[in-house]
Design a protein around this motif. Structure first.
Motif: not given
Lengths: 92, 196
Positions: A63-85
């Protein structure tokens, strides 16, 4: 519906379940990109409720940080089960 | 959230469950402590440091490590299979352009076999909640100033995989042997909250 595969854009589940989940609140209802599959495991939500749960793919989702928090130029990579997606259909 | 646990209540509950299982003959006396000892045995940041140093001196190993860490670390006699089941290991490498940092926002997932027990700050709510939102600010508090052009990638280890960072090799170490290079690698460097 598009298959889950590297590079596919997905939206995460928005629901706030009553019990245990491994979809962090900050990453709910967010749009990210699948990076790679990270194994196949029963859904943690099922396991926490004492159910066996059918194994399903778990994905590294970036995820782009801006898409999660509305700010930030970093990325966050999260491990997610297919059911969540849910894959997002790209316009042709 | 695990930060809400009151440890005294949890440990009292664990003790009574343990006593019950022992009274039914399902657990031997002291079996849980013994299993925990077995799980922790050999778990130390020295292992992670050896992996990083090998990756610095051997580009072929580095490539295998980033592609399939579980297989690659067996070349060094290390394994992620010490627990009940083998845990998937994902290794990421810092470069001039990208700095990686690891957190578990939901609890405290951590590669114990390669890094030993996790530091207290790694389990703190402050680190877990802040590093995903403001990694540059948190890293600054750890004394890490990254150039603006260095992208930051945060990895949330909140599921089944465990993560380790290969820090950048320090400048001026071209002539050092692998063993001495391993001595330069710190635990924080392997989590991504320090440069080495």
């Amino acid at each position: 519906m598009a298959e889950l595969a590297p590079g596919v854009r997905v939206r995460t589940r928005t629901t706030d379940p009553d019990g245990h989940t491994r979809l962090p609140r900050y990453a709910r209802g967010a749009v990210g990109v699948l990076v790679e599959e990270a194994g196949v495991h029963p859904l943690a939500d099922d396991r926490a409720r004492g159910r066996a749960g059918a194994p399903q793919p778990v994905w590294h989702v970036r995820f782009a940080a801006a898409d999660l928090f509305g700010a930030g130029d970093h990325t966050v990579t999260v491990e997610l089960w297919a059911d969540y997606l849910t894959p997002i259909e790209e316009d042709a | 959230m695990s930060g809400d646990h009151t440890s005294s209540a949890v440990s009292a509950r664990v003790r009574s469950v343990e006593a019950f299982l022992e009274s039914r003959g399902l657990l031997d006396d002291g079996e849980i402590d013994r299993r925990i000892d077995e799980f922790l045995a050999g778990g130390s940041p020295v292992n992670g440091a050896r992996i990083a140093a090998r990756a610095w001196v051997d580009p072929g190993f580095a490539e295998r490590l980033l592609a399939d860490a579980n297989s690659a670390i067996r070349e060094l006699g290390l394994t992620m299979a010490g627990g009940l089941q083998e845990q998937r290991l994902k290794v990421v490498a810092n470069t001039v352009d990208e700095h990686n940092v690891v957190v578990c926002t939901l609890c405290s997932c951590y590669p114990i076999a390669l890094l030993g027990p996790s530091p207290g700050w790694y389990k703190s709510e402050a680190y877990r909640s802040r590093v995903v939102r403001d990694p540059r600010g948190v890293l600054r508090e750890f004394g890490v100033e990254l150039p603006d052009r260095t992208r930051i990638s945060v990895w949330d280890a909140s599921a089944e995989s465990r993560y380790m960072v290969v820090p950048r090799r320090p400048a001026g170490t071209e002539d050092l042997p692998e063993e001495q290079l391993a001595g330069l690698v710190t635990r924080k460097g392997l989590i991504g909250t320090a440069v080495v």
